[in-house]
Design a protein around this motif. Structure first.
Motif, PDB file in Angstrom:
ATOM      1  N   UNK A   2       0.910  -1.142   0.047  1.00 51.53           N
ATOM      2  CA  UNK A   2       0.038  -0.015   0.153  1.00 51.53           C
ATOM      3  C   UNK A   2       0.931   1.231  -0.148  1.00 51.53           C
ATOM      4  N   UNK A   3       2.036   1.163   0.773  1.00 56.31           N
ATOM      5  CA  UNK A   3       2.748   2.123   0.860  1.00 56.31           C
ATOM      6  C   UNK A   3       3.412   2.613  -0.465  1.00 56.31           C
ATOM      7  N   UNK A   4       3.961   1.583  -1.108  1.00 53.82           N
ATOM      8  CA  UNK A   4       4.638   1.825  -2.266  1.00 53.82           C
ATOM      9  C   UNK A   4       3.561   2.131  -3.328  1.00 53.82           C
ATOM     10  N   UNK A   5       2.357   1.696  -3.358  1.00 54.53           N
ATOM     11  CA  UNK A   5       1.336   2.207  -4.481  1.00 54.53           C
ATOM     12  C   UNK A   5       1.256   3.433  -4.160  1.00 54.53           C
ATOM     13  N   UNK A   6       0.852   4.076  -3.017  1.00 59.25           N
ATOM     14  CA  UNK A   6       0.518   5.256  -2.993  1.00 59.25           C
ATOM     15  C   UNK A   6       1.666   6.402  -3.259  1.00 59.25           C
ATOM     16  N   UNK A   7       2.777   6.118  -3.233  1.00 65.88           N
ATOM     17  CA  UNK A   7       3.790   6.926  -3.565  1.00 65.88           C
ATOM     18  C   UNK A   7       3.837   6.949  -5.069  1.00 65.88           C
ATOM     19  N   UNK A   8       3.754   5.852  -5.732  1.00 65.84           N
ATOM     20  CA  UNK A   8       3.915   5.607  -7.117  1.00 65.84           C
ATOM     21  C   UNK A   8       2.687   6.152  -7.816  1.00 65.84           C
ATOM     22  N   UNK A   9       1.549   6.235  -7.245  1.00 69.19           N
ATOM     23  CA  UNK A   9       0.254   6.969  -7.578  1.00 69.19           C
ATOM     24  C   UNK A   9       0.331   8.348  -7.954  1.00 69.19           C
ATOM     25  N   UNK A  10       1.351   9.039  -7.276  1.00 68.66           N
ATOM     26  CA  UNK A  10       1.476  10.314  -7.372  1.00 68.66           C
ATOM     27  C   UNK A  10       3.088  10.503  -8.307  1.00 68.66           C
TER      28      UNK A  10
END
Length: 433
Positions: free
Chosen positions: A79-87
């Protein structure tokens, strides 16, 4: 409590507003607003590093750098990785001997998400046993990778040899022995002790106002429940300690293609007034392609591809290193040349032309370095957890420009008046002394 540090104009026609707020919980917030910047760098840091580890906790600082990305009560590691990648952002952490920092770079509009993520990681890391065991393996692989880099091995051994028996001499990442020895309970206890509001320093630089950052941080701290009252943790003492006698020589035998040679000297702590004179001396001696080391060893003789020097300062100690990578058969000669160039500075100082060149080098380097929000964010962190004194680039350069050639000779004699510690990594290294 709101503390405006100063307004300053540096490198562009736009003002960079630097401010600090201390919340009732003891959390410190420092920002530099860079008008027109499209991105922002943000960090949550503690003034706790590898030197603060005690028996049973060796390696805990480095372990936490890894484990805080492994998930919280609200988010998994994915979740942490996806959140940073999403922006389109980037995130990382840095473990040092006197601090640990968790940081991200994102576009301005994504700052609320970045602060949410970093403060969630900082305050609510799970540190479960499975993740701990997995990261132990990862860290051991990281140590093995570093061990395969002879230049890195040389630098690690120099700090140990120059600061024998001191916490500052220990490697930041720990050793195979300490990483294998530390357990999950010890690391978790270390985390709960140090990752608290009164130790938290939040630094932000980029296209955002101080008021907006404070608003976002307060909202996140309210969600976490960090709303109590506490005084910020006091800074480390900035007084030099009495250092033990360094080792004279340390030779590390490794099957490598090139010898890596270092001469080391116990030197100035980070706040020493002579640090500006030493900075100029370091630039003249080994700070670029026009430096004495580069010209003598590489350009004139072709004996090395890489040669340089550097100063490493901490709150109460420091050391100076002179490096060259060369062939085994030339290691002795290159070591003698490094010694000779150091002694020439001690006996003869530097020329007026060299001083002017070094000032231009330093000024231009600072200008290029602080174009980056990340560099400016780290400058705020260094000021807060170090001396507590924030210097604008103009003020820094004023201090460099006030240095005289006599002061450079004086600091050269202060640092280089003793026999250096010799550290070398190579196959045979015969004849080195």
């Amino acid at each position: 409590m709101f503390l405006p540090l100063r307004d300053s104009i540096e490198f562009t026609a736009e003002a960079a507003r630097v401010c600090k707020t201390v919340l009732p919980s003891g959390v410190r917030i420092l920002t530099e607003e860079m008008l027109g910047a499209p991105s922002v760098a943000v960090a949550a840091s503690v003034a706790v590093g590898s030197r603060d580890e005690t028996g049973g906790h060796f390696g805990s600082t480095h372990f936490l750098e890894h484990l805080l990305f492994k998930g919280t009560e609200r988010r998994s590691a994915r979740d942490i990785s996806i959140a940073f990648d999403s922006v389109g952002g980037s995130s990382n952490a840095a473990t040092a001997k006197e601090y640990t920092s968790y940081y991200a770079r994102v576009e301005n509009a994504a700052l609320p998400l970045a602060l949410d993520l970093i403060l969630d990681m900082f305050s609510s890391a799970k540190i479960d046993r499975h993740d701990f065991d997995v990261e132990r393996t990862v860290i051991l692989e990281e140590l093995a990778m570093n061990e395969d880099d002879p230049e890195d091995v040389a630098h690690e051994n120099l700090s140990e040899a120059l600061l024998p028996g001191l916490d500052l001499g220990r490697p930041i990442g720990g050793t195979v022995e300490t990483i294998n020895a530390v357990d999950r309970e010890s690391v978790f206890a270390y985390y709960k002790k140090h990752y608290a509001p009164q130790n938290l320093v939040i630094t932000v630089a980029g296209g955002v106002s101080h008021e907006r950052v404070v608003e976002l941080v307060e909202a996140e701290l309210n969600r976490i429940g960090w709303t109590g009252s506490a005084e910020p943790e006091q800074r480390r003492s900035q007084q030099a300690m009495q250092l033990p006698k360094p080792e004279a020589m340390r030779i590390i035998k490794k099957d490598v293609a090139q010898a890596n040679v270092l001469l080391g000297y116990q030197s100035l702590h980070a706040s020493d007034p002579d640090r500006f004179a030493l900075g100029i001396l370091s630039t003249v001696l080994g700070g670029g392609m026009s430096s004495r080391l580069y010209q003598e060893i590489r350009e004139e003789r072709g004996l090395a591809y890489s040669t340089y020097c550097y100063q490493q300062g901490y709150s109460d100690a420091g050391y100076f290193g002179v490096y060259a990578g060369t062939s085994e058969e030339n290691a002795k000669l290159v070591t003698e040349l490094m010694r000779s160039e150091v002694q020439k500075v001690v006996s003869g100082g530097i020329t007026a032309a060299e001083l002017e060149l070094a000032l231009g080098n330093i000024s231009g380097g600072l200008a290029l370095r602080f174009e980056s929000p990340l560099a400016r964010m780290n400058r705020l962190l260094a000021a807060e957890i170090g001396t507590g004194e924030y210097l604008s680039i103009t003020e820094v350069m004023d201090r460099f420009r006030s240095v005289t050639r006599d002061q450079i000779v004086a600091v050269a004699n202060r640092v280089f008046s003793v026999e250096p510690t010799l550290v070398a990594v190579g196959k045979s290294l015969k004849g080195l002394r």
